[in-house]
Design a protein around this motif. Sequence first.
Motif, PDB file in Angstrom:
ATOM      1  N   PRO A 312       0.830  -1.209   0.000  1.00 37.90           N
ATOM      2  CA  PRO A 312       0.000   0.000   0.000  1.00 37.90           C
ATOM      3  C   PRO A 312       0.867   1.263   0.000  1.00 37.90           C
ATOM      4  O   PRO A 312       1.971   1.268   0.545  1.00 37.90           O
ATOM      5  CB  PRO A 312      -0.804  -0.129   1.304  1.00 37.90           C
ATOM      6  CG  PRO A 312      -0.032  -1.092   2.153  1.00 37.90           C
ATOM      7  CD  PRO A 312       0.649  -2.019   1.218  1.00 37.90           C
ATOM      8  N   ASP A 313       0.347   2.321  -0.603  1.00 37.51           N
ATOM      9  CA  ASP A 313       1.128   3.547  -0.755  1.00 37.51           C
ATOM     10  C   ASP A 313       1.324   4.293   0.558  1.00 37.51           C
ATOM     11  O   ASP A 313       2.391   4.846   0.811  1.00 37.51           O
ATOM     12  CB  ASP A 313       0.449   4.487  -1.768  1.00 37.51           C
ATOM     13  CG  ASP A 313       0.452   3.911  -3.173  1.00 37.51           C
ATOM     14  OD1 ASP A 313       1.386   3.151  -3.484  1.00 37.51           O
ATOM     15  OD2 ASP A 313      -0.488   4.205  -3.937  1.00 37.51           O
ATOM     16  N   GLU A 314       0.294   4.320   1.384  1.00 33.35           N
ATOM     17  CA  GLU A 314       0.332   5.097   2.616  1.00 33.35           C
ATOM     18  C   GLU A 314       0.499   4.191   3.836  1.00 33.35           C
ATOM     19  O   GLU A 314       0.095   3.023   3.812  1.00 33.35           O
ATOM     20  CB  GLU A 314      -0.968   5.898   2.767  1.00 33.35           C
ATOM     21  CG  GLU A 314      -1.198   6.916   1.654  1.00 33.35           C
ATOM     22  CD  GLU A 314      -0.124   7.990   1.608  1.00 33.35           C
ATOM     23  OE1 GLU A 314       0.359   8.386   2.691  1.00 33.35           O
ATOM     24  OE2 GLU A 314       0.230   8.427   0.494  1.00 33.35           O
ATOM     25  N   PRO A 315       1.111   4.733   4.914  1.00 33.43           N
ATOM     26  CA  PRO A 315       1.190   3.970   6.163  1.00 33.43           C
ATOM     27  C   PRO A 315      -0.204   3.570   6.648  1.00 33.43           C
ATOM     28  O   PRO A 315      -1.147   4.358   6.549  1.00 33.43           O
ATOM     29  CB  PRO A 315       1.852   4.951   7.143  1.00 33.43           C
ATOM     30  CG  PRO A 315       2.607   5.902   6.270  1.00 33.43           C
ATOM     31  CD  PRO A 315       1.798   6.030   5.015  1.00 33.43           C
ATOM     32  N   GLN A 316      -0.330   2.354   7.124  1.00 34.42           N
ATOM     33  CA  GLN A 316      -1.618   1.832   7.570  1.00 34.42           C
ATOM     34  C   GLN A 316      -1.713   1.888   9.099  1.00 34.42           C
ATOM     35  O   GLN A 316      -0.709   1.712   9.791  1.00 34.42           O
ATOM     36  CB  GLN A 316      -1.800   0.386   7.102  1.00 34.42           C
ATOM     37  CG  GLN A 316      -1.588   0.187   5.602  1.00 34.42           C
ATOM     38  CD  GLN A 316      -2.589   0.934   4.762  1.00 34.42           C
ATOM     39  OE1 GLN A 316      -3.778   0.659   4.821  1.00 34.42           O
ATOM     40  NE2 GLN A 316      -2.108   1.887   3.969  1.00 34.42           N
ATOM     41  N   VAL A 317      -2.911   2.130   9.601  1.00 28.91           N
ATOM     42  CA  VAL A 317      -3.162   2.118  11.044  1.00 28.91           C
ATOM     43  C   VAL A 317      -4.280   1.130  11.326  1.00 28.91           C
ATOM     44  O   VAL A 317      -5.381   1.251  10.765  1.00 28.91           O
ATOM     45  CB  VAL A 317      -3.548   3.508  11.583  1.00 28.91           C
ATOM     46  CG1 VAL A 317      -3.820   3.432  13.090  1.00 28.91           C
ATOM     47  CG2 VAL A 317      -2.442   4.526  11.300  1.00 28.91           C
ATOM     48  N   VAL A 318      -3.993   0.138  12.167  1.00 25.96           N
ATOM     49  CA  VAL A 318      -4.999  -0.852  12.566  1.00 25.96           C
ATOM     50  C   VAL A 318      -5.486  -0.486  13.962  1.00 25.96           C
ATOM     51  O   VAL A 318      -4.694  -0.410  14.905  1.00 25.96           O
ATOM     52  CB  VAL A 318      -4.412  -2.279  12.568  1.00 25.96           C
ATOM     53  CG1 VAL A 318      -5.463  -3.283  13.027  1.00 25.96           C
ATOM     54  CG2 VAL A 318      -3.886  -2.635  11.186  1.00 25.96           C
ATOM     55  N   HIS A 319      -6.777  -0.212  14.099  1.00 26.34           N
ATOM     56  CA  HIS A 319      -7.352   0.198  15.381  1.00 26.34           C
ATOM     57  C   HIS A 319      -7.958  -1.014  16.092  1.00 26.34           C
ATOM     58  O   HIS A 319      -8.749  -1.748  15.508  1.00 26.34           O
ATOM     59  CB  HIS A 319      -8.433   1.260  15.169  1.00 26.34           C
ATOM     60  CG  HIS A 319      -7.907   2.549  14.615  1.00 26.34           C
ATOM     61  ND1 HIS A 319      -7.343   3.527  15.398  1.00 26.34           N
ATOM     62  CD2 HIS A 319      -7.858   3.012  13.337  1.00 26.34           C
ATOM     63  CE1 HIS A 319      -6.971   4.543  14.640  1.00 26.34           C
ATOM     64  NE2 HIS A 319      -7.267   4.254  13.376  1.00 26.34           N
ATOM     65  N   LEU A 320      -7.596  -1.204  17.349  1.00 22.79           N
ATOM     66  CA  LEU A 320      -8.172  -2.256  18.177  1.00 22.79           C
ATOM     67  C   LEU A 320      -8.871  -1.611  19.370  1.00 22.79           C
ATOM     68  O   LEU A 320      -8.303  -0.735  20.033  1.00 22.79           O
ATOM     69  CB  LEU A 320      -7.089  -3.230  18.647  1.00 22.79           C
ATOM     70  CG  LEU A 320      -6.336  -3.956  17.524  1.00 22.79           C
ATOM     71  CD1 LEU A 320      -5.223  -4.815  18.105  1.00 22.79           C
ATOM     72  CD2 LEU A 320      -7.278  -4.822  16.711  1.00 22.79           C
ATOM     73  N   GLU A 321     -10.087  -2.036  19.643  1.00 21.54           N
ATOM     74  CA  GLU A 321     -10.901  -1.367  20.655  1.00 21.54           C
ATOM     75  C   GLU A 321     -10.861  -2.081  22.004  1.00 21.54           C
ATOM     76  O   GLU A 321     -10.942  -3.317  22.065  1.00 21.54           O
ATOM     77  CB  GLU A 321     -12.348  -1.265  20.175  1.00 21.54           C
ATOM     78  CG  GLU A 321     -12.504  -0.445  18.897  1.00 21.54           C
ATOM     79  CD  GLU A 321     -11.999   0.982  19.049  1.00 21.54           C
ATOM     80  OE1 GLU A 321     -12.309   1.626  20.067  1.00 21.54           O
ATOM     81  OE2 GLU A 321     -11.272   1.452  18.148  1.00 21.54           O
TER      82      GLU A 321
END
Length: 337
Positions: A312-321
């Motif tokens: 992927p082109d942009e940095p990814q952020v995975v959110h965990l709740e």
Amino acid sequence: MATMKDIAKLAGVSTSTVSHVINKTRFVSDEIADRVNRAAKELNYTPSALARSLKMNRTRTFGMLVTTSTNPFFGEVVKGVERSCFHKGYNLILCNTEGDDQRMQSSINTLLERRVDGLILMCPTLAGEHIDAFDRFPDVPVVVMDWGAMHFTCDKIQDNSLLGGYLATQHLIQSGHTQIACVTGPLKRNQAQMRYEGYQQAMQEAGLEMNPAWVVESNFESDGGYDAFQRLYAQKTLPSAVFVCNDMMAMGLINAATGRGIQIPQQLSVIGYDDIYIAKYMTPSLTTIHQPKYRLGTAAVEALLNRLENQPDEPQVVHLEPELVIRDSVREYHAGS
């Protein structure tokens, strides 16, 4: 040591055919594949992982850097990483920084020079640091457990610590508490700051006063929770409840309170954060905020694989709740009761 040429000679096929059978790179008839496999077994042939990695430009190895801590939270995350690596056919090299910045830099260099396919970093001291090694290996993907602003390109696995702090404090308020203390981690760390801000938000929304003497900054370890209680105890009055920003400090605080003859939760309600494995076996069992630690680990591996396979082109952020886990360390408190 047997080679593919030896197998080819014994099986009566070409070396390229042996290579296709061993590496599963092209269809080979069952009869020929069976001859090759029987010859390889007879010669005790073991494929060279090094040779394969050079050919494929992949080592199928991830590196992971963690900071020393007595907190089993880290071990539970590592377990998720290791098991996920195993299921995905990857090896894991684990390095411990011992909280030393030089050792951290050296370990990163070593892992990158060993051509790991990706890095997972669990080092709070990385926040704001520039890592020279990443300039030399710009194509190696990096995943960071969210410790704050990073001065290098990486994907993040992000726990919603603000929501977690809010949920913890809200539960104390809904249980009837109005005098609520907060024991934070080091506020220079992003997660500690966010959990504290969650506490502030819940208190403000409920119109409750925050006593500055009841906000104690500590170190995320059991001794920090122990010392934090002594500071609270030194005040003229104790609060009726305290939000402790991780379970390890909560354990230390409960130990100190019990030593002073304070009953939990009859005289002091306590809520922690993380939901480490032993939290439910404490006396009383600890009400806390559950962080999906195993999922944190597996999400980090999935983020690396996604980066390797899809780029992927942009940095990814995975959110965990986070989620509230109600046990026995919080008293339902109401005026007059």
